[in-house]
Motif scaffolding. Structure first.
Motif, mmCIF file in Angstrom:
data_model
loop_
_atom_site.group_PDB
_atom_site.id
_atom_site.type_symbol
_atom_site.label_atom_id
_atom_site.label_comp_id
_atom_site.label_asym_id
_atom_site.label_seq_id
_atom_site.Cartn_x
_atom_site.Cartn_y
_atom_site.Cartn_z
ATOM 1 N N ARG A 163 0.881 -1.156 -0.009
ATOM 2 C CA ARG A 163 0.093 -0.056 -0.137
ATOM 3 C C ARG A 163 0.771 1.374 -0.034
ATOM 4 N N ARG A 164 1.871 1.322 0.844
ATOM 5 C CA ARG A 164 2.772 2.398 1.005
ATOM 6 C C ARG A 164 3.598 2.777 -0.548
ATOM 7 N N LYS A 165 3.669 1.551 -1.285
ATOM 8 C CA LYS A 165 4.681 1.658 -2.690
ATOM 9 C C LYS A 165 3.751 2.258 -3.325
ATOM 10 N N LEU A 166 2.431 1.828 -3.433
ATOM 11 C CA LEU A 166 1.559 2.095 -4.398
ATOM 12 C C LEU A 166 1.008 3.690 -3.975
ATOM 13 N N GLU A 167 0.792 4.145 -2.860
ATOM 14 C CA GLU A 167 0.436 5.347 -2.504
ATOM 15 C C GLU A 167 1.540 6.260 -2.895
ATOM 16 N N MET A 168 2.832 5.887 -2.769
ATOM 17 C CA MET A 168 4.108 6.937 -3.117
ATOM 18 C C MET A 168 4.000 7.186 -4.667
ATOM 19 N N GLY A 169 3.701 6.051 -5.261
ATOM 20 C CA GLY A 169 3.749 6.005 -6.938
ATOM 21 C C GLY A 169 2.524 6.843 -7.437
ATOM 22 N N GLY A 170 1.732 7.145 -6.415
ATOM 23 C CA GLY A 170 0.335 7.902 -7.093
ATOM 24 C C GLY A 170 -0.362 6.996 -8.149
ATOM 25 N N ILE A 171 -0.960 7.838 -9.091
ATOM 26 C CA ILE A 171 -1.863 7.454 -9.829
ATOM 27 C C ILE A 171 -1.353 6.359 -10.794
ATOM 28 N N GLU A 172 0.046 6.861 -11.263
ATOM 29 C CA GLU A 172 0.895 5.874 -12.060
ATOM 30 C C GLU A 172 1.085 4.709 -11.673
ATOM 31 N N ALA A 173 1.404 4.489 -10.466
ATOM 32 C CA ALA A 173 1.498 3.178 -9.956
ATOM 33 C C ALA A 173 0.308 2.296 -9.897
ATOM 34 N N TRP A 174 -0.734 2.963 -9.580
ATOM 35 C CA TRP A 174 -2.010 2.168 -9.533
ATOM 36 C C TRP A 174 -2.401 1.620 -10.920
ATOM 37 N N LYS A 175 -2.067 2.377 -12.130
ATOM 38 C CA LYS A 175 -2.343 1.984 -13.305
ATOM 39 C C LYS A 175 -1.268 0.983 -13.740
ATOM 40 N N ALA A 176 -0.147 1.022 -13.193
ATOM 41 C CA ALA A 176 1.020 -0.006 -13.760
ATOM 42 C C ALA A 176 0.332 -1.486 -13.036
ATOM 43 N N GLY A 177 -0.201 -1.372 -11.842
ATOM 44 C CA GLY A 177 -0.778 -2.514 -11.531
ATOM 45 C C GLY A 177 0.088 -3.477 -10.566
ATOM 46 N N CYS A 178 -0.327 -4.485 -9.912
ATOM 47 C CA CYS A 178 0.141 -5.348 -8.960
ATOM 48 C C CYS A 178 -0.029 -6.973 -9.452
ATOM 49 N N ILE A 179 0.998 -7.626 -9.369
ATOM 50 C CA ILE A 179 0.609 -9.009 -9.592
ATOM 51 C C ILE A 179 1.342 -9.780 -8.481
ATOM 52 N N VAL A 180 0.518 -10.917 -8.001
ATOM 53 C CA VAL A 180 0.938 -11.622 -6.829
ATOM 54 C C VAL A 180 1.061 -13.150 -7.152
ATOM 55 N N ASP A 181 2.111 -13.645 -6.551
ATOM 56 C CA ASP A 181 2.319 -15.177 -6.854
ATOM 57 C C ASP A 181 2.192 -15.667 -5.457
ATOM 58 N N THR A 182 1.396 -16.891 -5.408
ATOM 59 C CA THR A 182 1.105 -17.407 -4.309
ATOM 60 C C THR A 182 1.673 -18.787 -4.002
#
Length: 192
Positions: free
Chosen positions: A138-157
């Motif tokens: 969450r901190r990483k995405l907040e620091m990156g702003g809207i561009e980070a949210w648009k870039a996305g997040c992928i999770v391996d389980t």
């Protein structure tokens, strides 16, 4: 979030999705303002470092898709990067590849030590680390702003989560990652 049994190809799918996203973000020839965030919750694999760890990293470069060595890139260290072998077989002579593209991309992951290759060993510690990964994401995405949210997040389980009793852990992980990840379940015998 990609969930599936062991050997189903979760990490291969993750690498393919990351490569598509990196190509899409850098397709116009300009450097990307943000990077796709990759979260590795599979303590049996280790991702960028060693088995027994959970980690997350921003990916700006393409990942190798054909090698089991450093499957998600190599963590920055004082040593040389890990090259992809050019030749295979016991009699083949190894020669370093002169192309920089032949090396796993150096990354700077945030790593949390679990100390076991299964999330079922010391589940209280795993859940604590999962909360820390969620806060860091969450901190990483907040620091990156809207561009980070648009870039996305992928999770391996981990593969253990594809078992019927593992679905409770999947829902905990989704809650801890608070909307940054939506589960995508690969077909498996246990859930059919």
């Amino acid at each position: 979030m990609v969930v599936g049994e062991r050997g189903a190809g979760k990490t291969s799918l993750i690498k393919t999705l990351v490569n598509w996203r990196v190509r899409e973000m850098t397709g116009s020839g300009k450097p990307a303002n943000a990077a796709v965030v990759v979260v590795n919750l599979d303590v049996g694999e280790g991702g960028w470092t060693m088995p027994g760890t959970l980690s997350l990293v921003s990916m700006h470069a393409l990942l190798p898709t054909t090698t089991p060595t450093s499957p998600l890139g190599t963590a920055i260290s004082s040593g040389p990067p890990v090259p992809f072998p050019l030749a295979s077989g016991p009699s083949a002579e190894w020669k370093p590849n002169p192309s920089i593209d032949a090396y796993a991309p150096p990354v700077n992951p945030l790593v949390f030590w679990h100390g076991h290759t299964s999330p079922n060993v010391n589940p209280a510690l795993f859940e604590h680390l999962l909360k820390r990964v969620g806060k860091s994401l969450r901190r990483k995405l907040e620091m990156g702003g809207i561009e980070a949210w648009k870039a996305g997040c992928i999770v391996d389980t981990p593969g253990e989560w594809a078992e019927k009793r593992g679905m409770a852990v999947v829902s905990k992980a989704v809650r801890e990652l608070e909307g940054a990840a939506m589960p995508s379940i690969m077909p498996c015998r246990e859930l059919n």
